[in-house]
Write an enzyme that holds these catalytic residues in place. Structure first.
Site, short mmCIF file in Angstrom:
data_model
loop_
_atom_site.label_atom_id
_atom_site.label_comp_id
_atom_site.label_asym_id
_atom_site.label_seq_id
_atom_site.Cartn_x
_atom_site.Cartn_y
_atom_site.Cartn_z
N SER A 159 0.81 -1.23 0.00
CA SER A 159 0.00 0.00 0.00
C SER A 159 0.83 1.27 0.00
O SER A 159 0.75 2.10 0.92
CB SER A 159 -0.95 -0.03 1.19
OG SER A 159 -1.67 -1.22 1.14
N ARG A 197 7.90 6.29 -3.88
CA ARG A 197 8.46 6.82 -2.63
C ARG A 197 7.71 6.20 -1.48
O ARG A 197 6.56 5.81 -1.61
CB ARG A 197 8.31 8.35 -2.59
CG ARG A 197 6.92 8.85 -2.37
CD ARG A 197 6.72 10.28 -2.81
NE ARG A 197 6.52 10.34 -4.25
CZ ARG A 197 5.32 10.17 -4.84
NH1 ARG A 197 4.26 9.93 -4.13
NH2 ARG A 197 5.20 10.24 -6.14
N ASP A 245 -3.92 -1.16 -1.72
CA ASP A 245 -5.07 -1.49 -0.85
C ASP A 245 -6.39 -0.90 -1.37
O ASP A 245 -7.45 -1.50 -1.21
CB ASP A 245 -4.83 -1.06 0.61
CG ASP A 245 -4.32 0.38 0.76
OD1 ASP A 245 -4.12 1.05 -0.26
OD2 ASP A 245 -4.11 0.81 1.91
C1 BGC Z 1 -0.18 5.32 -0.03
C2 BGC Z 1 -1.26 4.66 -0.85
C3 BGC Z 1 -2.21 3.90 0.04
C4 BGC Z 1 -2.73 4.79 1.16
C5 BGC Z 1 -3.66 4.05 2.11
C6 BGC Z 1 -0.79 6.11 1.12
O1 BGC Z 1 0.23 6.59 1.94
O2 BGC Z 1 0.60 6.18 -0.83
O3 BGC Z 1 -0.69 3.80 -1.81
O4 BGC Z 1 -3.27 3.42 -0.72
O5 BGC Z 1 -1.64 5.29 1.90
O6 BGC Z 1 -3.05 2.97 2.71
#
Ligand code: BGC
Length: 442
Positions: free
Chosen positions: A94, A109, A163
């Site tokens: 995620s 990142r 996610d």
């Molecule tokens: C991430 C996402 C993720 C979201 C929720 C963010 O910090 O960049 O990819 O879907 O958090 O978990």
């Protein structure tokens, strides 16, 4: 706006057994999911492993070793001594990753306070697969490859998943009105289904324009340029002192990781700019520790059912060794409400933006994450904001409804692995890195 190579919704008839690995923030979860014959049904076995805090800022090797340990332990516990064919794994990672293929993802990142060296800019699938290959389960040899060689865990990554995409697909599995998947948790983000023809990044691939593809919006990074959203000085400090200044601007104003810290910074500011105004003659040293307060602290203040705010008083004494006066307690409640309300109303802007872009007049939005499920009034405040932004008449019911999602990182990940293998079977090559490799999973 990242292409996910999830090319459509499930139809409820997906079947088979899949592993799901969910690398969230606090826990690592491994699930085995069997999508059964009955439409939309599944069985699930799962184990949770605590992610050691040090791992967040450790080395890439430590991260992959730890993940492999968890997967190995899961396989040994649930399949010890069995000879297994390779299990397809849906890996829910995620963090923002650009994907050229469904089983590929270059970490753009780290977000959410992670800062592991040597992963950014790299495809995260090969190091995981390499470490799984190296593992030999002694004394129980688990995987007898068809060549009779004994080595490796019987797992192959079939899909790397965000996610939000998992949430979208899992929710759409049981509710066909679901058009958007959202996470309001430690981080924030959403995914929705787009037509390939509307995705300029895919123009060179000459795919059918009406082919659906899920887009991971990564809208936590909205306004990284700091030109749209009005920032408070606390937002600026959070950004400046974070491991990635200038990144995740929208997330830093709305996500669970930051809400308690915004609150703490506002109190420190009051203490410093108006000496003696609050917490007079009290020892405030505990309050000086960055990130001491999390979103559950604010949630508890907002949830205090008593007129005299006695639970808030107790909370302050217990956590910070501070005994606020009644007017101070009222101010603290008000501050928590402001921070919680701003987060909920900004969160609604993300959902409204997708609805506006896609001309969605009414739909369901599947949402998950600790802020959505646990933060008091978040849902009602978000719903009220959506009503205002999308201009519904006062007598109209909520046309875009944000509802609790199905388990995106478990069932959603299994479904995406299943959808990927369905495409392999059908010879639909879009976003498949190595067809022959994938065929070993059929
Ligand atoms: C991430 C996402 C993720 C979201 C929720 C963010 O910090 O960049 O990819 O879907 O958090 O978990």
């Amino acid at each position: 706006m990242n292409v996910t190579w999830v090319m459509g919704f499930p139809d409820g008839n997906e079947q088979g057994t899949y592993l799901a690995l969910d690398m969230g923030g606090t826990n690592l979860r491994v699930c085995e999911i069997t999508l059964t014959k009955e439409k939309g049904a599944f069985d699930i076995t799962q184990s949770k492993y605590k992610m050691p805090e040090e791992l967040r800022t450790g080395t890439a090797e430590e991260l992959w070793e730890y993940i492999a340990d968890c997967l190995q332990q899961f396989i040994e516990t649930h399949h010890g001594g069995q000879e297994l064919a390779k299990l397809p794994l849906g890996f829910t990672f995620s963090y923002p990753a650009t994907q050229e293929y469904v089983d590929h993802g270059i970490l753009q990142r780290w977000t959410k306070g992670f800062d592991i060296d040597g992963v950014e800019g790299q495809d995260v699938v090969p190091p995981l697969e390499a470490i799984l290959k190296k593992r030999v389960c002694i004394p129980i040899i688990l995987y007898r490859h068809r060549t009779n060689q004994l080595q490796g865990l019987p797992i192959k990554v079939a899909a790397l998943i965000n996610d939000t995409t998992g949430t979208l697909i899992a929710s759409a599995y049981t509710d066909t009105d679901m058009k958007i998947g959202c996470i309001f948790g430690t981080g924030v983000n959403a995914a929705y289904m787009e037509n390939v023809g509307s995705v300029p990044k895919l123009a060179h691939m000459n795919l059918p324009a009406d082919m659906p593809v899920a887009i991971n919006c990564e809208y936590g990074a909205f306004d990284n340029e700091h030109i749209v959203l009005p920032l408070t000085k606390y937002d600026e400090i959070i950004d400046r002192d974070s491991p990635r200044p200038g990144q995740q601007a929208f997330e830093k104003m709305t996500a669970g990781l930051y809400l308690g810290e915004i609150f703490r910074l506002a109190l420190i500011d009051l203490l410093e700019t108006n000496p003696g105004l609050i917490f007079n003659n009290q020892d405030v040293s505990k309050l000086r520790k960055p990130y001491l307060l999390d979103a559950s602290f604010l949630a508890a203040i907002e949830e205090d059912p008593y007129e005299n705010l006695s639970e808030t008083l107790e909370l302050f004494e217990r956590t910070l060794s501070i005994r606020p006066t009644f007017p101070e307690l009222e101010m603290l409640r008000c501050l928590a409400e402001l921070i919680g309300t701003r987060a909920a109303r900004l969160s609604a802007c993300g959902v409204a933006a997708i609805c506006t872009k896609k001309n969605i007049d009414s739909c369901h939005v599947g949402a998950d994450g600790s802020v959505f499920t646990k933060y008091p009034h978040f849902k009602a405040r978000g719903a009220q904001a959506l009503r205002e932004i999308l201009n519904w008449a006062p007598n109209e019911k909520d046309k875009v409804e944000i509802l609790a999602a199905e388990d995106g990182s478990g069932v959603g990940a299994a479904l995406i692995a299943a959808l990927t293998l369905k495409r392999v079977k059908a010879g639909n090559l879009a976003g498949i890195r190595n067809m022959e490799d994938m065929k070993t999973l059929l």
